[in-house]
Design a protein around this motif. Structure first.
Motif, PDB file in Angstrom:
ATOM      1  N   ILE A  70       0.862  -1.186   0.000  1.00  0.00           N
ATOM      2  CA  ILE A  70       0.000   0.000   0.000  1.00  0.00           C
ATOM      3  C   ILE A  70       0.895   1.231   0.000  1.00  0.00           C
ATOM      4  N   LEU A  71       0.670   2.117  -0.984  1.00  0.00           N
ATOM      5  CA  LEU A  71       1.563   3.252  -1.173  1.00  0.00           C
ATOM      6  C   LEU A  71       1.167   4.468  -0.338  1.00  0.00           C
TER       7      LEU A  71
ATOM      8  N   LEU B 109      11.885  -1.826 -15.014  1.00  0.00           N
ATOM      9  CA  LEU B 109      13.088  -1.014 -14.824  1.00  0.00           C
ATOM     10  C   LEU B 109      13.089  -0.283 -13.488  1.00  0.00           C
ATOM     11  N   VAL B 110      12.031  -0.433 -12.715  1.00  0.00           N
ATOM     12  CA  VAL B 110      11.905   0.303 -11.461  1.00  0.00           C
ATOM     13  C   VAL B 110      12.933  -0.208 -10.451  1.00  0.00           C
ATOM     14  N   GLU B 111      13.670   0.725  -9.893  1.00  0.00           N
ATOM     15  CA  GLU B 111      14.613   0.380  -8.832  1.00  0.00           C
ATOM     16  C   GLU B 111      14.042   0.877  -7.520  1.00  0.00           C
ATOM     17  N   VAL B 112      13.663  -0.045  -6.666  1.00  0.00           N
ATOM     18  CA  VAL B 112      13.110   0.281  -5.358  1.00  0.00           C
ATOM     19  C   VAL B 112      13.778  -0.594  -4.310  1.00  0.00           C
ATOM     20  N   ASP B 113      13.802  -0.095  -3.099  1.00  0.00           N
ATOM     21  CA  ASP B 113      14.366  -0.845  -1.988  1.00  0.00           C
ATOM     22  C   ASP B 113      13.358  -1.904  -1.560  1.00  0.00           C
ATOM     23  N   THR B 114      13.767  -3.162  -1.587  1.00  0.00           N
ATOM     24  CA  THR B 114      12.882  -4.259  -1.196  1.00  0.00           C
ATOM     25  C   THR B 114      13.578  -5.164  -0.199  1.00  0.00           C
ATOM     26  N   ARG B 115      12.779  -5.979   0.428  1.00  0.00           N
ATOM     27  CA  ARG B 115      13.291  -7.066   1.252  1.00  0.00           C
ATOM     28  C   ARG B 115      12.470  -8.304   0.904  1.00  0.00           C
ATOM     29  N   GLU B 116      13.018  -9.447   1.169  1.00  0.00           N
ATOM     30  CA  GLU B 116      12.341 -10.697   0.847  1.00  0.00           C
ATOM     31  C   GLU B 116      11.353 -11.048   1.948  1.00  0.00           C
ATOM     32  N   GLY B 117      10.117 -11.314   1.550  1.00  0.00           N
ATOM     33  CA  GLY B 117       9.096 -11.726   2.511  1.00  0.00           C
ATOM     34  C   GLY B 117       9.236 -13.191   2.864  1.00  0.00           C
ATOM     35  N   ILE B 118       8.348 -13.696   3.707  1.00  0.00           N
ATOM     36  CA  ILE B 118       8.443 -15.088   4.161  1.00  0.00           C
ATOM     37  C   ILE B 118       8.208 -16.080   3.028  1.00  0.00           C
ATOM     38  N   THR B 119       7.517 -15.661   1.971  1.00  0.00           N
ATOM     39  CA  THR B 119       7.290 -16.536   0.817  1.00  0.00           C
ATOM     40  C   THR B 119       8.358 -16.346  -0.253  1.00  0.00           C
ATOM     41  N   GLY B 120       9.257 -15.391  -0.034  1.00  0.00           N
ATOM     42  CA  GLY B 120      10.290 -15.098  -1.021  1.00  0.00           C
ATOM     43  C   GLY B 120       9.954 -13.956  -1.952  1.00  0.00           C
ATOM     44  N   VAL B 121       8.706 -13.448  -1.912  1.00  0.00           N
ATOM     45  CA  VAL B 121       8.329 -12.341  -2.789  1.00  0.00           C
ATOM     46  C   VAL B 121       8.893 -11.036  -2.241  1.00  0.00           C
ATOM     47  N   PRO B 122       9.137 -10.067  -3.128  1.00  0.00           N
ATOM     48  CA  PRO B 122       9.662  -8.780  -2.661  1.00  0.00           C
ATOM     49  C   PRO B 122       8.599  -7.940  -1.966  1.00  0.00           C
TER      50      PRO B 122
ATOM     51  N   LEU C  45       8.082  -3.979  -0.699  1.00  0.00           N
ATOM     52  CA  LEU C  45       8.640  -2.635  -0.830  1.00  0.00           C
ATOM     53  C   LEU C  45       8.934  -2.088   0.567  1.00  0.00           C
ATOM     54  N   SER C  46      10.199  -1.826   0.837  1.00  0.00           N
ATOM     55  CA  SER C  46      10.631  -1.416   2.175  1.00  0.00           C
ATOM     56  C   SER C  46      10.023  -0.103   2.636  1.00  0.00           C
ATOM     57  N   THR C  47       9.681   0.776   1.696  1.00  0.00           N
ATOM     58  CA  THR C  47       9.158   2.090   2.071  1.00  0.00           C
ATOM     59  C   THR C  47       7.649   2.216   1.888  1.00  0.00           C
ATOM     60  N   ALA C  48       6.969   1.119   1.599  1.00  0.00           N
ATOM     61  CA  ALA C  48       5.509   1.168   1.454  1.00  0.00           C
ATOM     62  C   ALA C  48       4.875   1.548   2.783  1.00  0.00           C
ATOM     63  N   LEU C  49       3.700   2.123   2.713  1.00  0.00           N
ATOM     64  CA  LEU C  49       2.954   2.494   3.909  1.00  0.00           C
ATOM     65  C   LEU C  49       2.654   1.246   4.753  1.00  0.00           C
TER      66      LEU C  49
ATOM     67  N   ALA D 228       1.967  -5.872   7.907  1.00  0.00           N
ATOM     68  CA  ALA D 228       2.501  -4.873   8.840  1.00  0.00           C
ATOM     69  C   ALA D 228       2.264  -3.479   8.291  1.00  0.00           C
ATOM     70  N   VAL D 229       2.160  -2.529   9.204  1.00  0.00           N
ATOM     71  CA  VAL D 229       2.209  -1.117   8.869  1.00  0.00           C
ATOM     72  C   VAL D 229       3.661  -0.714   9.039  1.00  0.00           C
ATOM     73  N   GLN D 230       4.253  -0.114   7.999  1.00  0.00           N
ATOM     74  CA  GLN D 230       5.675   0.217   8.033  1.00  0.00           C
ATOM     75  C   GLN D 230       5.938   1.706   8.258  1.00  0.00           C
ATOM     76  N   ARG D 231       4.922   2.547   8.023  1.00  0.00           N
ATOM     77  CA  ARG D 231       5.070   3.998   8.153  1.00  0.00           C
ATOM     78  C   ARG D 231       3.787   4.587   8.705  1.00  0.00           C
TER      79      ARG D 231
END
Length: 154
Positions: free
Chosen positions: A66-67, A86-99, A101-105, A132-135
């Protein structure tokens, strides 16, 4: 006319990611909603012809990111089939392996529960595995073909 009338319904904006974290496979959606609290289920709609749908089906999992109001550039980049890979965004791997977005809401990471074909889209129902709520910021909103910032009072 159909699109114009539906555009009068304000929606939030999210990026659905799947596949691996490099490169990030994702697309912008505003067709996302909760379906059930017990078990926790959500749904998203993706166009049948989307190449990101193939990644999602292969992986069997996805994340709804959620943005926030300051992420219109990310939204626009993932909205275009010409730039989304081509989008370069900061990600982390989730528990299923999917990316994720580290800065998503906020995010919801899901396992595909069911697919329903409807017209030119597929409705994907996902079981929420992690969230989770990240921001603590305002969300990005879409209304009448424009992006808007909601002012949230405490």
């Amino acid at each position: 006319m159909f699109r114009s009338v539906c555009g009068n319904f304000a929606t939030g904006v999210a990026v659905v990611t799947s596949g691996t974290t490099s490169p990030v496979s994702g697309l912008t959606v505003n067709s996302f909603t909760s379906v059930s609290l017990d078990p926790p289920l959500i749904l998203i709609c993706i166009q049948n012809e989307s190449s990101e749908l193939l990644a999602l089906k292969r992986t069997g999992a996805f994340a709804v990111n959620i943005l926030a109001a300051d992420q219109e550039d990310i939204c626009r980049a993932f909205a275009s089939r010409h730039t989304r890979r081509l989008v370069e965004v900061d990600t982390r791997e989730g528990i299923t392996g999917v990316p994720i977005l580290s800065t998503a809401l906020a995010y919801l990471e899901c396992r595909v529960e069911r697919e329903v074909y409807a017209g030119d889209h597929v409705i994907i129902i996902g079981e929420v595995l992690e969230l989770a709520v990240q921001r603590d910021d305002e969300p990005l909103a879409f209304f009448r073909n424009n992006y808007h910032q909601l002012l949230v009072s405490s």
